[in-house]
Design a protein around this motif. Structure first.
Motif, PDB file in Angstrom:
ATOM      1  N   MET A  16      -1.937  -2.811  -1.425  1.00  0.00           N
ATOM      2  CA  MET A  16      -1.761  -4.058  -0.687  1.00  0.00           C
ATOM      3  C   MET A  16      -1.475  -5.219  -1.640  1.00  0.00           C
ATOM      4  O   MET A  16      -0.699  -6.124  -1.331  1.00  0.00           O
ATOM      5  CB  MET A  16      -3.015  -4.365   0.138  1.00  0.00           C
ATOM      6  CG  MET A  16      -3.223  -3.423   1.324  1.00  0.00           C
ATOM      7  SD  MET A  16      -4.796  -3.728   2.160  1.00  0.00           S
ATOM      8  CE  MET A  16      -4.535  -5.404   2.727  1.00  0.00           C
ATOM      9  N   TYR A  18      -0.061  -5.005  -4.766  1.00  0.00           N
ATOM     10  CA  TYR A  18       1.174  -4.881  -5.547  1.00  0.00           C
ATOM     11  C   TYR A  18       2.382  -4.438  -4.733  1.00  0.00           C
ATOM     12  O   TYR A  18       3.429  -4.150  -5.313  1.00  0.00           O
ATOM     13  CB  TYR A  18       0.959  -3.867  -6.688  1.00  0.00           C
ATOM     14  CG  TYR A  18      -0.077  -4.277  -7.709  1.00  0.00           C
ATOM     15  CD1 TYR A  18      -0.213  -5.602  -8.105  1.00  0.00           C
ATOM     16  CD2 TYR A  18      -0.914  -3.328  -8.289  1.00  0.00           C
ATOM     17  CE1 TYR A  18      -1.162  -5.969  -9.038  1.00  0.00           C
ATOM     18  CE2 TYR A  18      -1.857  -3.684  -9.230  1.00  0.00           C
ATOM     19  CZ  TYR A  18      -1.985  -5.006  -9.603  1.00  0.00           C
ATOM     20  OH  TYR A  18      -2.907  -5.367 -10.535  1.00  0.00           O
ATOM     21  N   HIS A  19       2.260  -4.328  -3.415  1.00  0.00           N
ATOM     22  CA  HIS A  19       3.390  -3.810  -2.631  1.00  0.00           C
ATOM     23  C   HIS A  19       4.592  -4.758  -2.773  1.00  0.00           C
ATOM     24  O   HIS A  19       4.490  -5.970  -2.547  1.00  0.00           O
ATOM     25  CB  HIS A  19       3.006  -3.675  -1.153  1.00  0.00           C
ATOM     26  CG  HIS A  19       3.885  -2.711  -0.419  1.00  0.00           C
ATOM     27  ND1 HIS A  19       5.192  -3.014  -0.089  1.00  0.00           N
ATOM     28  CD2 HIS A  19       3.659  -1.443   0.014  1.00  0.00           C
ATOM     29  CE1 HIS A  19       5.738  -1.980   0.528  1.00  0.00           C
ATOM     30  NE2 HIS A  19       4.820  -1.005   0.606  1.00  0.00           N
ATOM     31  N   ASP A  21       7.164  -5.384  -0.999  1.00  0.00           N
ATOM     32  CA  ASP A  21       7.617  -6.095   0.201  1.00  0.00           C
ATOM     33  C   ASP A  21       6.827  -7.382   0.457  1.00  0.00           C
ATOM     34  O   ASP A  21       7.237  -8.208   1.277  1.00  0.00           O
ATOM     35  CB  ASP A  21       7.512  -5.187   1.430  1.00  0.00           C
ATOM     36  CG  ASP A  21       8.484  -4.008   1.328  1.00  0.00           C
ATOM     37  OD1 ASP A  21       9.411  -4.095   0.494  1.00  0.00           O
ATOM     38  OD2 ASP A  21       8.301  -3.022   2.050  1.00  0.00           O
ATOM     39  N   LYS A  22       5.696  -7.567  -0.221  1.00  0.00           N
ATOM     40  CA  LYS A  22       4.878  -8.741  -0.004  1.00  0.00           C
ATOM     41  C   LYS A  22       5.314  -9.919  -0.862  1.00  0.00           C
ATOM     42  O   LYS A  22       4.729 -10.997  -0.787  1.00  0.00           O
ATOM     43  CB  LYS A  22       3.405  -8.414  -0.283  1.00  0.00           C
ATOM     44  CG  LYS A  22       2.829  -7.341   0.640  1.00  0.00           C
ATOM     45  CD  LYS A  22       1.354  -7.155   0.437  1.00  0.00           C
ATOM     46  CE  LYS A  22       0.582  -8.372   0.881  1.00  0.00           C
ATOM     47  NZ  LYS A  22      -0.872  -8.216   0.766  1.00  0.00           N
ATOM     48  N   HIS A  23       6.321  -9.692  -1.735  1.00  0.00           N
ATOM     49  CA  HIS A  23       6.732 -10.738  -2.670  1.00  0.00           C
ATOM     50  C   HIS A  23       8.233 -10.981  -2.525  1.00  0.00           C
ATOM     51  O   HIS A  23       9.035 -10.054  -2.644  1.00  0.00           O
ATOM     52  CB  HIS A  23       6.387 -10.330  -4.112  1.00  0.00           C
ATOM     53  CG  HIS A  23       4.935 -10.007  -4.296  1.00  0.00           C
ATOM     54  ND1 HIS A  23       3.978 -10.975  -4.473  1.00  0.00           N
ATOM     55  CD2 HIS A  23       4.282  -8.809  -4.300  1.00  0.00           C
ATOM     56  CE1 HIS A  23       2.799 -10.398  -4.595  1.00  0.00           C
ATOM     57  NE2 HIS A  23       2.951  -9.080  -4.490  1.00  0.00           N
ATOM     58  N   ARG A  24       8.611 -12.232  -2.277  1.00  0.00           N
ATOM     59  CA  ARG A  24      10.020 -12.571  -2.061  1.00  0.00           C
ATOM     60  C   ARG A  24      10.723 -12.960  -3.356  1.00  0.00           C
ATOM     61  O   ARG A  24      11.928 -12.754  -3.492  1.00  0.00           O
ATOM     62  CB  ARG A  24      10.120 -13.707  -1.052  1.00  0.00           C
ATOM     63  CG  ARG A  24       9.579 -13.321   0.322  1.00  0.00           C
ATOM     64  CD  ARG A  24       9.686 -14.491   1.285  1.00  0.00           C
ATOM     65  NE  ARG A  24       9.167 -14.139   2.616  1.00  0.00           N
ATOM     66  CZ  ARG A  24       9.118 -14.982   3.626  1.00  0.00           C
ATOM     67  NH1 ARG A  24       9.557 -16.225   3.478  1.00  0.00           N
ATOM     68  NH2 ARG A  24       8.630 -14.584   4.785  1.00  0.00           N
ATOM     69  N   LYS A  29       8.944  -9.531  -7.484  1.00  0.00           N
ATOM     70  CA  LYS A  29       9.224  -8.265  -6.790  1.00  0.00           C
ATOM     71  C   LYS A  29       9.428  -7.127  -7.799  1.00  0.00           C
ATOM     72  O   LYS A  29       8.917  -6.024  -7.621  1.00  0.00           O
ATOM     73  CB  LYS A  29      10.472  -8.438  -5.918  1.00  0.00           C
ATOM     74  CG  LYS A  29      10.649  -7.361  -4.853  1.00  0.00           C
ATOM     75  CD  LYS A  29      11.848  -7.677  -3.990  1.00  0.00           C
ATOM     76  CE  LYS A  29      11.952  -6.700  -2.834  1.00  0.00           C
ATOM     77  NZ  LYS A  29      10.921  -6.915  -1.803  1.00  0.00           N
ATOM     78  N   GLU A 424      -1.836 -14.984  -4.304  1.00  0.00           N
ATOM     79  CA  GLU A 424      -1.934 -15.154  -2.859  1.00  0.00           C
ATOM     80  C   GLU A 424      -3.191 -14.476  -2.309  1.00  0.00           C
ATOM     81  O   GLU A 424      -3.903 -15.049  -1.465  1.00  0.00           O
ATOM     82  CB  GLU A 424      -0.684 -14.576  -2.184  1.00  0.00           C
ATOM     83  CG  GLU A 424      -0.614 -14.791  -0.684  1.00  0.00           C
ATOM     84  CD  GLU A 424      -0.600 -16.267  -0.302  1.00  0.00           C
ATOM     85  OE1 GLU A 424      -1.113 -16.596   0.785  1.00  0.00           O
ATOM     86  OE2 GLU A 424      -0.092 -17.095  -1.095  1.00  0.00           O
ATOM     87  N   SER A 425      -3.481 -13.259  -2.809  1.00  0.00           N
ATOM     88  CA  SER A 425      -4.682 -12.551  -2.352  1.00  0.00           C
ATOM     89  C   SER A 425      -5.939 -13.312  -2.749  1.00  0.00           C
ATOM     90  O   SER A 425      -6.896 -13.405  -1.964  1.00  0.00           O
ATOM     91  CB  SER A 425      -4.721 -11.137  -2.947  1.00  0.00           C
ATOM     92  OG  SER A 425      -3.641 -10.364  -2.482  1.00  0.00           O
ATOM     93  N   ARG A 428      -6.669 -16.247  -0.452  1.00  0.00           N
ATOM     94  CA  ARG A 428      -7.284 -15.842   0.822  1.00  0.00           C
ATOM     95  C   ARG A 428      -8.757 -15.454   0.625  1.00  0.00           C
ATOM     96  O   ARG A 428      -9.605 -15.768   1.464  1.00  0.00           O
ATOM     97  CB  ARG A 428      -6.506 -14.664   1.427  1.00  0.00           C
ATOM     98  CG  ARG A 428      -5.121 -15.040   1.932  1.00  0.00           C
ATOM     99  CD  ARG A 428      -4.571 -13.970   2.857  1.00  0.00           C
ATOM    100  NE  ARG A 428      -4.467 -12.684   2.182  1.00  0.00           N
ATOM    101  CZ  ARG A 428      -3.386 -12.261   1.523  1.00  0.00           C
ATOM    102  NH1 ARG A 428      -2.314 -13.043   1.450  1.00  0.00           N
ATOM    103  NH2 ARG A 428      -3.360 -11.082   0.944  1.00  0.00           N
TER     104      ARG A 428
END
Length: 528
Positions: A16, A18-19, A21-24, A29, A424-425, A428
Motif C-alpha cells: 500500500m 509503495y504501490h 498507482d498511488k503516486h502521480r 512513480k 502521504e501515509s 494520514r
C-alpha cells in the motif's frame, strides 16, 4: 522467526505504501516501482518455506545459484538445515586437517639480585662495580604441532631446549592419539633427549559418568641409572555447575598425593589444594577476580605454604590487543626472596620472563616490583598501545567503508526514496493519532551519538528517521524487534562498523517523552 501472518501483514502494508498507482509524480512513480518490486521479491522468498530456509542459511547467494544446485526442491526446511550442517562439518574437518595448531613457550630467566643485594657485599674494591649486573641465567624454549591423520587419529610432535648457568639440554617427543569413542581416548608417547634416555609412555582418558572422568599416565624412563617407572592417576568430578574436584596420585619420581577443588564462575576463579609427598608437601589457596570489562582485566592472589617455605603471590593480567594478554605477578617468599614474573600470551604462543630481584625479604624490592610494572604499563598503554589500537580500528573502519561504499550509497538512495513515498501515509497516520491523542513521533535520529566527554572529539553521525518511524506506528504503538534498525524501511547505515543507537522524542496523550535504544535492542513505545 516471523510467522506467515506477520509476513502477510507487513507485505500488505508495504504494498500500500509503495504501490506505483498511488503516486502521480513521474519520479516518485519510478522510485515506487523499484521499491515495490523489492518488496514483492522478498515476500516471494519468505512466503515459500523452502526458499526461506535457503535464504536463512545461505543468504542471497543461495537464491542466485542456477538450477537450485544448493539443494533438491523436494526437501523440507529441516532437511535443508541438516544438509547445510553436514556440509559445514565436512568443511570444518577439511580445515582441521590443514591446521597444525602450533603451540610454543619461550621462557627467559633474569637474575637481577645485584640491584638490591649488592650493598650487602664488598664491591668497593672491585673494578667496574659501580653498575649493577643483570644477567640471563636460564632459558627454556618448547614447541609443539599437531597433525590430524584421520578423523580419530592425531600425531603430536613436540620438542624443548633448556639451559641454566651454561649447562643445558633438550628432548623431542612424538605422541599418537586416538579417539576411541565419545567417552575416551588413548595416547602413546615416544621421546628421547641428550640428558635422559628414551621415554615410553601411555596415557588414557575415560569418562566414567557424565560428571566424572579419570586420566591415567604411565611412563618408562631409560637412563644410565636404569629404568625409572612412573605412574600418575587423576580422578575428577563435577561437584556442581561451576566446581570441579580432583584427586591425584603420583608414584615413582617425586611420589605424592594431591587433592584440589576448583571453582570457576563468570566473575571469579578459586582454587584450594593439599599435597602430601616426597620431597614436597604443601597447602595452597588462590583466588582470581574477573572484571567484566572489554579488556578482560583479572586480579589474582595466592598463598602457598609447605616444607619448602611460604610463598605469597599477587598480580594482574589484561588484554592489550585482539590476540594478546599481558600479565605480571609478584612473588614474595621465605627463603625464595622476591621475584617479578612477566607473561605475554600472543595467540598460541607464551613468552615468560621471571626476574629474580633478591634472596631476602626487602620492602624496597617488593615496592619496586609492584609499582614499577604498573607505571610502565600505564605509560605504554597511554603513549603506545592506545594510539596504535585507535589507528588500527580507524584503518579497519576505513577499509570496511570503502568495501561497502557502493552498497551503502544504494541503500541511502532507496531510503530517501522510501521517505518521499511515505509522506502521504505519514500525514494520514498523524491526523489519526492526533484525533485519538495517540503516539506522534516528534523527532527521531539514528546513528552514532557522542555523550561521553572522553569522546567529545569524535564526530556525531546520525540521520533523521522521524518519517519512517511514524510510518511504523499502528494503533498508537511502535514495536521494533531485536535486529539492526538499519534494515527498516527508510533507514540506512550512516556509520558503517561503528556503534549505533536510536533516539526518539515522541508525544503520547499530549505529554512529551524521550527514549534511547541500542541498534539491536528491541523497542516498544509508549512505555508502560
Amino acid at each position: 522467526q516471523a510467522s506467515q501472518e506477520e509476513l502477510k501483514a507487513a507485505y500488505r502494508r508495504l504494498c500500500m505504501l509503495y504501490h506505483p498507482d498511488k503516486h502521480r509524480d513521474p519520479e516518485l512513480k519510478t522510485q515506487a516501482e523499484r521499491l515495490f518490486n523489492l518488496v514483492h521479491q522478498a515476500y516471494e522468498v519468505l512466503s515459500d518455506p523452502q526458499t526461506r530456509a535457503i535464504y536463512d542459511i545461505y543468504g542471497r547467494r543461495g537464491l542466485e545459484m542456477e538450477g537450485w544446485e544448493v539443494v533438491e526442491r523436494k526437501r523440507t526446511p529441516a532437511e535443508i538445515r541438516e544438509e547445510f550442517e553436514r556440509l559445514q562439518r565436512e568443511r570444518e574437518e577439511r580445515r582441521l586437517q590443514q591446521r597444525t595448531n602450533p603451540k610454543g613457550t619461550i621462557s627467559v630467566g633474569i637474575d637481577a639480585t645485584d640491584l638490591f643485594d649488592r650493598y650487602d657485599e664488598e664491591y668497593e674494591d672491585v673494578p667496574g662495580s659501580s653498575f649493577p649486573q643483570i644477567e640471563i641465567n636460564k632459558m627454556h624454549i618448547s614447541q609443539s604441532i599437531e597433525a590430524p591423520l584421520t578423523a580419530t587419529d592425531t600425531a603430536i610432535l613436540s620438542g624443548n631446549l633448556s639451559t641454566q648457568n651454561g649447562n643445558g639440554g633438550g628432548s623431542i617427543n612424538l605422541a599418537l592419539r586416538r579417539v576411541t569413542s565419545a567417552k575416551g581416548w588413548g595416547e602413546l608417547e615416544f621421546g628421547a633427549g641428550d640428558l635422559q634416555g628414551p621415554l615410553f609412555g601411555l596415557k588414557i582418558f575415560r569418562n566414567l559418568t557424565p560428571r566424572c572422568f579419570i586420566t591415567t599416565n604411565c611412563a618408562l624412563q631409560f637412563s644410565s641409572r636404569g629404568v625409572r617407572p612412573g605412574l600418575t592417576t587423576v580422578l575428577a568430578r563435577n561437584l556442581d555447575k561451576n566446581t570441579m574436584g580432583y584427586l591425584q596420585w603420583r608414584w615413582g619420581i617425586q611420589s605424592a598425593m594431591n587433592t584440589s577443588i576448583v571453582r570457576d564462575t563468570k566473575t571469579s576463579h578459586f582454587t584450594v589444594a593439599l599435597q602430601l609427598g616426597i620431597p614436597h608437601s604443601f597447602m595452597m589457596v588462590s583466588y582470581q577476580h574477573k572484571f567484566q570489562d572489554e579488556d578482560q582485566t583479572r586480579v589474582k592472589g595466592s598463598l602457598k605454604a609447605g616444607f619448602f617455605g611460604t610463598i605469597v603471590e599477587y598480580g594482574a593480567e589484561r588484554k592489550i590487543s585482539r590476540h594478546s594478554i599481558l600479565g605480571a605477578t609478584v612473588s614474595v617468599g621465605v627463603p625464595q626472596g622476591v621475584s617479578l614474573k612477566i607473561k605475554l600470551n600472543r595467540a598460541s604462543q607464551t613468552y615468560f620472563f621471571p626476574v629474580h630481584l633478591t634472596d631476602q625479604l626487602l620492602p624496597s624490592a617488593v615496592f619496586y616490583a609492584t609499582v614499577g610494572p604498573l607505571v610502565i604499563y600505564f605509560a605504554m598503554h597511554r603513549l603506545i598501545i592506545k594510539p596504535y589500537l585507535r589507528a588500527q580500528k580507524e584503518r579497519e573502519l576505513e577499509k570496511q567503508r570503502e568495501n561497502t561504499a557502493s552498497d551503502i550509497l544504494q541503500k541511502k538512495q532507496e531510503a530517501e526514496a522510501a521517505v518521499r513515498l511515505m509522506q502521504e501515509s505519514v500525514r494520514r497516520i498523524i491526523e489519526a493519532e492526533e484525533a485519538r491523542m495517540g503516539l506522534i513521533v516528534v523527532n527521531a535520529w539514528y546513528g552514532k551519538f557522542v555523550n561521553d566527554n572522553s569522546r567529545k572529539n569524535e564526530k556525531v553521525k546520525v540521520i533523521d528517521v522521524t518519517v519512517p518511524l511514524q510510518c511504523l506506528v499502528k494503533d498508537s504503538k511502535l514495536i521494533l524487534t531485536e535486529a539492526s534498525k538499519a534494515g527498516l524501511p527508510g533507514f540506512y547505515d550512516p556509520c558503517v562498523g561503528e556503534e549505533k543507537s536510536l533516539k526518539v522524542l515522541y508525544q503520547f496523550r499530549g505529554v512529551l517523552h524521550q527514549v534511547m535504544s541500542a541498534d539491536n535492542e528491541a523497542l516498544r513505545i509508549p512505555k508502560q
